[in-house]
Design a protein around this motif. Structure first.
Motif, short mmCIF file in Angstrom:
data_model
loop_
_atom_site.label_atom_id
_atom_site.label_comp_id
_atom_site.label_asym_id
_atom_site.label_seq_id
_atom_site.Cartn_x
_atom_site.Cartn_y
_atom_site.Cartn_z
N UNK A 189 0.81 -1.22 0.00
CA UNK A 189 0.00 0.00 0.00
C UNK A 189 0.84 1.27 0.00
N UNK A 190 2.15 1.16 0.16
CA UNK A 190 3.01 2.34 0.06
C UNK A 190 4.29 1.97 -0.67
N UNK A 191 4.92 3.00 -1.24
CA UNK A 191 6.24 2.82 -1.84
C UNK A 191 7.22 3.86 -1.32
N UNK A 192 6.77 4.71 -0.42
CA UNK A 192 7.61 5.82 0.04
C UNK A 192 7.77 5.83 1.56
N UNK A 193 7.57 4.69 2.21
CA UNK A 193 7.74 4.61 3.66
C UNK A 193 9.02 3.84 3.98
N UNK A 194 9.51 4.01 5.20
CA UNK A 194 10.79 3.42 5.57
C UNK A 194 10.76 1.90 5.53
N UNK A 195 9.58 1.32 5.80
CA UNK A 195 9.39 -0.12 5.71
C UNK A 195 8.23 -0.40 4.75
N UNK A 196 8.17 -1.62 4.25
CA UNK A 196 7.03 -1.98 3.42
C UNK A 196 5.76 -2.09 4.24
N UNK A 197 4.65 -1.60 3.72
CA UNK A 197 3.34 -1.69 4.36
C UNK A 197 2.44 -2.56 3.51
N UNK A 212 -0.76 -3.94 7.78
CA UNK A 212 0.47 -4.26 8.50
C UNK A 212 1.45 -3.12 8.25
N UNK A 213 1.79 -2.37 9.30
CA UNK A 213 2.55 -1.13 9.11
C UNK A 213 3.69 -1.03 10.11
N UNK A 214 4.69 -0.25 9.72
CA UNK A 214 5.86 -0.01 10.60
C UNK A 214 6.42 1.36 10.28
N UNK A 215 5.84 2.44 10.88
CA UNK A 215 6.37 3.78 10.64
C UNK A 215 7.83 3.90 11.08
N UNK A 216 8.48 4.95 10.59
CA UNK A 216 9.90 5.17 10.87
C UNK A 216 10.20 5.17 12.36
#
Length: 335
Positions: A189-197, A212-216
Motif C-alpha cells: 500500500x506504500x512505496x515511500x515509507x521506511x518499511x514496506x506496508x 500491517x505497518x511499521x512507521x519510521x
C-alpha cells in the motif's frame, strides 16, 4: 526587598514552565521536534517522579516552595492527559465472525523462529504480522509450521509488489495467513515509507481489511519522517470506509499527539481491555518499565474479545495477540 510573595510567584511560574516543556511539550509546540517525542513516550513515569519531587520542594521554605507548587500543578495535569489518552473506549459485547491476529517485531530477523513458530502453533492466529522480517525470516518461520498450511508474503520499501524475494529483514514487513481465510488479496500500500506496508483483505475476511505497518523509528534525526509516516497512516484509515484493523510497531504510544489523527478513526484494542500500558518494548525488561509501541488498532465496528502481550525470544519487542470479531452483513461498513 520586594514584596514577600513575589519570589514564590516568579519561581512557581519558572517551575511550571520548565515542567510544561518536559511533560506537556505539545502545549508549547515542542512536540514536533526532537527529542520531545521520545520524552513523551515516558510521560507518565516522568510525571509521577515530578509529582514526588515537587512535593518535596513545596515542603521547603523559600523559592523552592514556589517552584515545587508550579511543577507539581503541571505534573498533575500531565497525569490527567496521560490518563485520558489511555482511557478505554467500550465497544459493547463483541459480535460477528471471530478473527485473531498476532503482531511481532522480530528485531531484524533475530527472533527465534522455533520459539515464534511454537507460539503460532499454540495460538493459531488467522493473521500473523511480522515487522523487520523479510524473505529469509519468513521462510525460516514457515518451515517451523509447514504442516499448518500458512501462506506468506513479504514487502520491502520502494517495491510495488508484495513478494520481495531475497529482500533483507531490516526494512521488510511480512504477513502469514491461515488456510481457513481462503483466497485473500495481499498488496503493497506504500512505496515511500521506511518499511514496506501491506494490506490484506478478501477471502473469509470479507470487507474487513488488515493493514500491517511499521512507521519510521523515533530517533532525533528521523522525527520528521516519523511524523510524516504517521500522517500517512491517518490518511489510510480515514480514506477508506471498510472496517479496518491496523497491526504493527508504530514507534508511538497513545501519549503521542502525532498518533491522535490515527486514533480519531481507529481505537486501541489494548486500551479497550485495560492493557494499554503494558510495555512491549524493550523486551527482556520488566513490562512496567517499558512502553507500549506495538499496537492492534480497530475501527468502531470491529469487536475486541481479548488482548495478550507475549514474550518473543531473541527480539527486543514483545508480540501482541488480539482476538477480534469482524463485522458481517450490511452493518459491516464503518460509519
Amino acid at each position: 526587598m520586594g514584596p514577600p510573595g513575589r519570589p514564590t510567584v516568579v519561581t512557581a511560574a519558572a517551575g511550571a514552565l520548565a515542567t510544561t516543556a518536559v511533560l506537556l511539550p505539545e502545549a508549547l509546540g515542542l512536540d514536533r521536534t526532537a527529542p520531545w517525542p521520545i520524552v513523551t513516550a515516558f510521560r507518565r513515569r516522568l510525571a509521577l517522579g515530578a509529582v514526588g519531587a515537587a512535593a518535596v520542594a513545596a515542603a521547603r521554605p523559600g523559592p523552592w516552595r514556589g517552584a515545587g507548587l508550579g511543577a507539581g500543578a503541571v505534573a498533575a495535569a500531565a497525569l490527567v492527559v496521560s490518563t485520558v489518552r489511555h482511557r478505554p473506549h467500550p465497544g459493547g459485547t463483541p459480535v460477528g465472525e471471530p478473527v485473531s491476529v498476532l503482531g511481532a517485531n522480530v528485531r531484524i530477523g533475530r527472533a527465534d523462529p522455533g520459539a515464534l513458530g511454537a507460539l503460532v502453533r499454540r495460538e493459531r492466529p488467522d493473521v500473523v504480522v511480522l515487522l523487520e522480517a523479510g524473505d529469509r525470516f519468513r521462510r525460516s518461520l514457515t518451515r517451523e509450521i509447514d504442516d499448518l498450511g500458512y501462506r506468506g508474503w513479504s514487502c520491502a520499501p520502494g517495491r510495488a509488489e508484495v513478494e520481495a524475494a531475497g529482500a533483507g529483514d531490516h526494512a521488510c514487513t511480512s504477513v502469514l495467513v491461515a488456510p481457513g481465510l481462503g483466497d485473500v488479496t495481499v498488496r503493497a500500500v506504500t512505496r515511500d515509507t521506511a518499511s514496506g506496508w501491506i494490506e490484506l483483505t478478501g477471502g473469509a475476511l470479507g470487507d474487513t481489511r488488515f493493514l500491517a505497518v511499521h512507521p519510521a523509528v523515533l530517533l532525533p534525526s528521523r522525527t520528521h519522517e516519523w511524523r510524516r509516516e504517521l500522517a500517512r497512516l491517518a490518511g489510510l484509515v480515514a480514506d477508506d470506509p471498510r472496517p479496518t484493523v491496523v497491526v504493527g510497531d508504530l514507534n508511538s504510544t497513545l501519549e503521542h499527539r502525532a498518533l491522535q489523527p490515527v486514533l480519531h478513526h481507529v481505537r486501541s484494542a489494548s486500551a479497550e481491555v485495560g492493557r494499554a500500558r503494558e510495555g512491549t518494548w524493550p523486551g527482556g525488561k520488566p513490562r512496567w518499565l517499558g512502553v507500549a509501541i506495538d499496537h492492534v488498532l480497530v475501527s468502531a465496528t470491529v469487536g475486541v474479545g481479548s488482548v495478550e502481550v507475549l514474550d518473543v525470544p531473541g527480539s527486543d519487542h514483545r508480540a501482541v495477540l488480539a482476538r477480534l470479531r469482524r463485522p458481517t452483513g450490511a452493518g459491516a461498513r464503518r460509519r
